[in-house]
Design a protein around this motif. Structure first.
Motif, short mmCIF file in Angstrom:
data_model
loop_
_atom_site.label_atom_id
_atom_site.label_comp_id
_atom_site.label_asym_id
_atom_site.label_seq_id
_atom_site.Cartn_x
_atom_site.Cartn_y
_atom_site.Cartn_z
N ALA A 212 0.84 -1.21 0.00
CA ALA A 212 0.00 0.00 0.00
C ALA A 212 0.87 1.25 0.00
O ALA A 212 0.60 2.22 -0.73
CB ALA A 212 -0.93 0.00 1.21
N THR A 213 1.94 1.23 0.80
CA THR A 213 2.85 2.39 0.86
C THR A 213 3.55 2.61 -0.47
O THR A 213 3.65 3.74 -0.96
CB THR A 213 3.91 2.16 1.97
OG1 THR A 213 3.25 1.88 3.20
CG2 THR A 213 4.78 3.39 2.16
N ALA A 214 4.00 1.51 -1.07
CA ALA A 214 4.70 1.61 -2.37
C ALA A 214 3.76 2.14 -3.45
O ALA A 214 4.15 3.01 -4.25
CB ALA A 214 5.25 0.25 -2.77
N ILE A 215 2.53 1.66 -3.47
CA ILE A 215 1.54 2.10 -4.48
C ILE A 215 1.20 3.57 -4.28
O ILE A 215 1.09 4.33 -5.24
CB ILE A 215 0.29 1.20 -4.44
CG1 ILE A 215 0.63 -0.18 -5.02
CG2 ILE A 215 -0.88 1.83 -5.17
CD1 ILE A 215 -0.46 -1.23 -4.84
N LEU A 216 1.05 3.99 -3.00
CA LEU A 216 0.76 5.39 -2.71
C LEU A 216 1.86 6.30 -3.29
O LEU A 216 1.57 7.31 -3.95
CB LEU A 216 0.65 5.60 -1.19
CG LEU A 216 0.57 7.04 -0.71
CD1 LEU A 216 -0.72 7.71 -1.17
CD2 LEU A 216 0.68 7.11 0.82
N HIS A 217 3.13 5.93 -3.06
CA HIS A 217 4.24 6.76 -3.53
C HIS A 217 4.41 6.69 -5.06
O HIS A 217 4.77 7.69 -5.68
CB HIS A 217 5.54 6.34 -2.83
CG HIS A 217 5.60 6.79 -1.41
ND1 HIS A 217 5.94 8.07 -1.05
CD2 HIS A 217 5.30 6.13 -0.25
CE1 HIS A 217 5.88 8.18 0.28
NE2 HIS A 217 5.49 7.03 0.78
N TYR A 218 4.11 5.53 -5.64
CA TYR A 218 4.26 5.40 -7.09
C TYR A 218 3.19 6.24 -7.81
O TYR A 218 3.49 6.96 -8.77
CB TYR A 218 4.14 3.93 -7.52
CG TYR A 218 4.48 3.71 -8.97
CD1 TYR A 218 5.78 3.44 -9.37
CD2 TYR A 218 3.49 3.80 -9.96
CE1 TYR A 218 6.10 3.26 -10.71
CE2 TYR A 218 3.79 3.61 -11.30
CZ TYR A 218 5.11 3.35 -11.67
OH TYR A 218 5.42 3.18 -13.00
N LEU A 219 1.94 6.12 -7.35
CA LEU A 219 0.85 6.86 -7.99
C LEU A 219 0.93 8.35 -7.66
O LEU A 219 0.65 9.20 -8.50
CB LEU A 219 -0.51 6.31 -7.55
CG LEU A 219 -0.82 4.84 -7.90
CD1 LEU A 219 -2.15 4.44 -7.28
CD2 LEU A 219 -0.85 4.62 -9.40
N GLY A 220 1.28 8.64 -6.41
CA GLY A 220 1.33 10.03 -5.95
C GLY A 220 -0.02 10.47 -5.40
O GLY A 220 -1.05 10.27 -6.05
N ILE A 221 -0.03 11.07 -4.21
CA ILE A 221 -1.29 11.49 -3.58
C ILE A 221 -1.99 12.55 -4.43
O ILE A 221 -3.22 12.60 -4.48
CB ILE A 221 -1.03 12.00 -2.13
CG1 ILE A 221 -2.36 12.32 -1.42
CG2 ILE A 221 -0.12 13.20 -2.12
CD1 ILE A 221 -3.27 11.16 -1.24
N ASP A 222 -1.23 13.40 -5.13
CA ASP A 222 -1.85 14.43 -5.98
C ASP A 222 -2.67 13.80 -7.09
O ASP A 222 -3.79 14.25 -7.39
CB ASP A 222 -0.78 15.35 -6.57
CG ASP A 222 -0.13 16.23 -5.51
OD1 ASP A 222 -0.79 16.50 -4.49
OD2 ASP A 222 1.04 16.64 -5.69
N SER A 223 -2.13 12.75 -7.70
CA SER A 223 -2.85 12.06 -8.78
C SER A 223 -4.11 11.38 -8.25
O SER A 223 -5.19 11.47 -8.86
CB SER A 223 -1.95 11.02 -9.45
OG SER A 223 -0.88 11.64 -10.11
#
Length: 929
Positions: A212-223
């Motif tokens: 979940a942490t990795a996906i959050l950083h890959y996608l980006g919270i702004d996106s």
């Protein structure tokens, strides 16, 4: 004990005795004391064995590794590590350890078998992985190929979502560049592909903090926030669920334990959580965000910021939001949809923001924190009040109105700010419709407090009347009417409302019903019509006309599905009025006569408030589907469904349940399920009313249908709560009937009744002078005595429970007698000790038993004969005692009767008694001729 060798021996003894916890403790203590490396290796190896037995495989692998570090050829340690690693799913590492063991001892069949099994498992795992990889690759190829058939793409999308929810599938997607490919699907701007990608990502994040942490950083919270902001309800909701899943993982919630899987090492998540919160707060005031997206951001803040449990002292997330985002939330509640600069909103946005204000305020721990909250609100509102700029001032008044719908006490303090109340009244007199609209709405929210209402009454009532008469704007007109109704309620008089509408509240109510049914008017305005009806239905003529208007009822029920605190309370209030389920004071005839004598006004009951009219209204409401509407209302969020609203809904349910013929309909439409939370949470009065309604349903319904599955066990506590002596006789009686019904269903339900400590209360009602209460309690006990724990209480020394049941068998009331005889028959059949005890508790036992055996009611007679058979069967001495009495003649008389299908069961028991006595040799066989 200071000797590590002795501690090791002690640990070995515990291990042999299968006490692995104490064995591990002994080995741990020995490890701390030992300086001998060879001994330490043995101790670690032994402790690893303990951890294997306790299924703590990560610890077992760790200890075995420590032993191997000291002695690399320690075959026991190697094998134990192999076992632990296999359980942890690390088959390749487990295989290597088993291979070393087989190299050291090649003839060991156990090692050879382990190698064979692990080899087969590894091959199967590789086959599945290879197969999964191919499936994932194939699905992405289909989805990213614009020329793929629609049906194929839909199937591939669904398969991908399912795969993402499985641990193995989620890991393969993640490892094979799947997140990048899912991002490509989102960028296609095809709604179906975006939904599939987002739902797959949600599945991949569920219960896995590292992923979940990795996906959050890959996608980006702004996106993620940008996708949630789109004006597409389905996509916005799917992205909201994804962000909630990620948040749950970061907070350590929603994690499902997976056997044989080590938790991944993840760094502190506070920074990520703060980043998410900051972006959500930014969304609130961004014009680029859709109304749907703003609602999602507010819902996420509502769900994740305030503490779930106030016992948890950490409210740092709330403090962070107040310091960094309170002004942004206030800006949302201060929006005016009719003004051109308004942010995109839905019907629920501002109320959801008010709920968030309330939750944040309730989450504060001390006065300094509340003072800080108040100061921020006051300063922000002051900055908006500008006599030279009415538009800015209008936003300030709207903010106060929004706070009044959230933390009401704080709202009242804001009303006390210099110039706020005066400005509200002044805006009512403005020529601009928008000023009137905002001011009237603010006055309505402010008038809930009587002290404030007094000021408004003296300054604003005339203005509201003037606005109502003159304005052609329906939105303003409806609010002015509700304001007048509400002020009338706050002040305790109608303030000339009847005269205002040319002597007719029916006329006002008819206008409200028209607004309510007019679907061209926005829901935000129509809700005021419901609030107006909540006040106007206090009039008997109005409520009678209202329930006859099926279109108006359906429109009200439809509005009740909205997540709106005011609507829920108003709908519940109107229904309480229509069903006359409010509390009324009984008029004492003597005092009425005295009042008339002294020429004082005595309020008389309206003809349409009499029972026949109320019953008729209840039937109309049931036919219109009121139960389904109430059940839907009960599901609302706790911040929206207040305790006061719950009490009102409980009152309505109780009125609906009055006629036993209607209870089946109520159950079929979800009323039984809806009543359970109302009986467990809310005001004391509300819980009692809901419990009484449950008792009415439980008394006559099949529990398996009314409360299917585990739900039935939740009903027991509310029923038991009605056995309190502070409750009235009808509540006691119907609760006992419900418990009787339940206790006849299963032993698990009987155990639940016992655990809820209902037995003492049930026994007390068995002593009750009231015949129906005594009968109901005895029938309930008759069912409960089937339970072994209840039987043990009768067997225990030093109690009069058995004596009470025996004496109740001698009662004149046939129903009490039948129930008590049934209980005694079961007790004496189950516990032989009670057979002899029965003859000792009272000298009247024989006379009572004879009366039962000669009873005119065959059911009572049968139970008396069964008790007699139990006494004879229990013991030869008891049988002799029975034979030496007139009971022998009674048994002989009944046993000699000719066979008769109607009473054959009675004759057979009498003959069984005689046969048993003959077996003992107490009587001789006689010819029936």
């Amino acid at each position: 004990m200071e000797d590590p060798i002795q501690l090791k021996e002690e640990g070995n003894k515990y291990f042999q005795a299968s006490d692995y916890e104490k064995a591990a403790q002994s080995y741990t203590q020995a490890i701390k004391l030992s300086k001998d490396k060879a001994l330490q290796a043995v101790l670690y190896r032994n402790r690893a064995a303990c951890f294997l037995k306790k299924e703590e495989y990560a610890k077992a692998a760790s200890d075995a590794s420590r032993a191997i570090d000291i002695n690399s050829s320690d075959i026991k340690a190697l094998y134990r590590r192999s076992q632990a690693l296999e359980k942890l799913g690390k088959l390749d590492q487990a295989f290597k350890d088993a291979q070393k063991c087989a190299t050291i001892e090649p003839r060991n069949k156990n090692f050879q078998e382990t190698l064979r099994r692990l080899g087969a498992d590894i091959q199967e795992k590789l086959r599945i992985q290879f197969s999964t990889d191919l499936r994932v690759q194939k699905m992405f190829e289909i989805l990213l190929d614009e020329n793929s058939e629609k049906e194929k793409r839909e199937k591939a999308a669904n398969n991908l979502i399912v795969l993402g929810r499985e641990e193995a599938g989620a890991e393969r997607i993640f490892q094979n560049n799947g997140v990048s490919l899912l991002l490509q699907l989102i960028e296609t701007k095809n709604a179906e592909l975006i939904l599939a990608a987002v739902r797959t990502l949600s599945g991949m994040c569920t219960g896995h903090k590292a992923r979940a942490t990795a996906i959050l950083h890959y996608l980006g919270i702004d996106s993620i926030c940008m996708w949630m902001s789109v004006d597409n309800e389905e996509i916005s909701l799917a992205v909201c669920n994804l962000l909630q899943t990620i948040t749950d993982c970061l907070l350590g919630q929603g994690k499902e334990e997976q056997h044989g899987k080590e938790e991944a090492l993840v760094l502190d998540t506070k920074k990520d959580l703060r980043m998410i919160t900051t972006r959500l707060l930014d969304m609130l005031v961004s014009k680029k965000v859709s109304g749907q997206g703003r609602d999602r951001a507010l819902n996420l803040l509502n769900k994740n910021i305030p503490r779930k449990d106030l016992k948890d002292h950490d409210n740092s997330r709330t403090i962070f939001v107040i310091d960094n985002g309170l002004k942004k939330i206030l800006k949302v509640v201060g929006q005016i949809p009719e003004m051109p600069d308004c942010l995109p909103l839905t019907e629920n946005t501002q109320l959801t923001a008010s709920i968030l204000l309330n939750k944040l305020y309730d989450d504060l721990r001390c006065d300094p924190e509340r003072d800080n909250y108040r100061v921020i609100c006051e300063e922000y509102i002051k900055s908006k009040i500008d006599p030279q700029n009415m538009d800015k001032t209008l936003h300030a008044i709207q903010m106060v109105s929004g706070v009044l719908q959230g933390p009401f006490d704080l709202g009242n303090k804001l009303l006390g700010m210099k110039g706020v109340m005066e400005m509200m009244v002044a805006l009512c007199g403005s020529e601009r419709e928008i000023d009137q609209l905002v001011a009237v709405e603010a006055l309505i929210h402010a008038s809930t407090k009587l002290s404030r209402a007094t000021f408004i009454i003296s300054n604003g009532v005339a203005l509201l009347k003037e606005i109502y008469k003159k304005t052609k704007n329906e939105k303003i007109k409806i609010r002015a009417l509700v304001g007048l109704c509400k002020l009338g309620s706050a002040g305790g008089t109608d303030y000339g409302l009847r005269q205002f509408a040319e002597g007719s509240t029916e006329k006002l109510a008819k206008q409200c019903r028209k607004w309510l049914c007019n679907t061209t008017i926005d829901a935000r305005t129509r809700k005021w019509a419901v609030e107006g009806l909540a006040y106007l239905t206090l009039d008997a003529d109005v409520k009678d006309d209202f329930v006859e208007d099926e279109q108006a009822l359906q429109a009200m029920f439809e509005l009740a599905k909205m997540s709106d605190k005011t609507i829920l309370y108003s709908v519940a209030s109107a229904l309480v009025n229509c069903t006359n389920s409010y509390d009324t004071k009984e008029l004492v005839p003597e005092l009425v006569q005295l009042a008339k004598f002294s020429k004082q006004h005595v309020p008389e009951e309206h003809p349409k408030d009499k029972k026949d009219f109320v019953v008729k209204r209840v039937k109309r409401l049931l036919k219109a589907g009121v139960v389904s509407a109430l059940a839907c209302m009960v599901k609302a969020d706790s911040a929206i469904l207040t305790d006061q609203s719950k009490e009102l809904i409980a009152r309505v349910f109780l009125a609906l349940c009055e006629d036993p013929k209607d209870r089946g309909t109520i159950v079929a439409q979800g009323g039984g399920k809806a009543l359970i939370p109302l009986a467990l949470e809310g005001t004391d009065v509300g819980k009692i009313k809901a419990s009484h309604a449950l008792a009415k349903i439980a008394a006559i319904s099949n529990p398996d249908i009314a409360f299917p599955g585990e739900r039935v066990y939740e009903v027991v506590r509310p029923l038991v709560s009605l056995l309190n002596t502070e409750r009235d006789g009808l509540q006691n009686y119907e609760a006992l009937l419900g418990l009787t019904n339940f206790s006849g269903r299963s032993d698990k339900l009987r155990m639940k009744i016992v655990k809820e400590k209902a037995l003492p209360d049930i026994e007390n009602y068995m002593f009750e002078n009231h015949d129906q209460l005594r009968q109901a309690a005895t029938e309930c006990m008759c069912n409960l005595v089937v339970n072994k724990e209840v039987q043990e209480r009768f067997v225990a020394d030093g109690n009069d429970r058995l004596k009470l049941v025996v004496l109740l068998c001698g009662e004149d009331d046939e129903k009490v007698q039948r129930a008590a005889a049934g209980a005694l028959a079961m007790l004496t059949a189950a516990q032989k000790k009670l057979c002899s005890k029965m003859t000792e508790v009272t000298t009247q036992w024989l006379e009572i038993l004879q009366r039962l055996c000669l009873h005119d009611n065959m059911e009572v007679q049968h139970r008396g004969l069964v008790i007699t058979f139990n006494l004879i069967s229990a013991d030869k001495k008891l049988a002799k005692k029975v034979v030496e009495t007139e009971l022998l003649e009674i048994l002989t008389f009944i046993g000699k009767q000719e066979d008769d299908p109607k009473k054959q069961h009675i004759i057979n028991v009498a003959r069984d008694c005689l046969t048993k006595c003959m077996d003992y040799g107490l009587i001789k066989p006689l010819s029936r001729a």
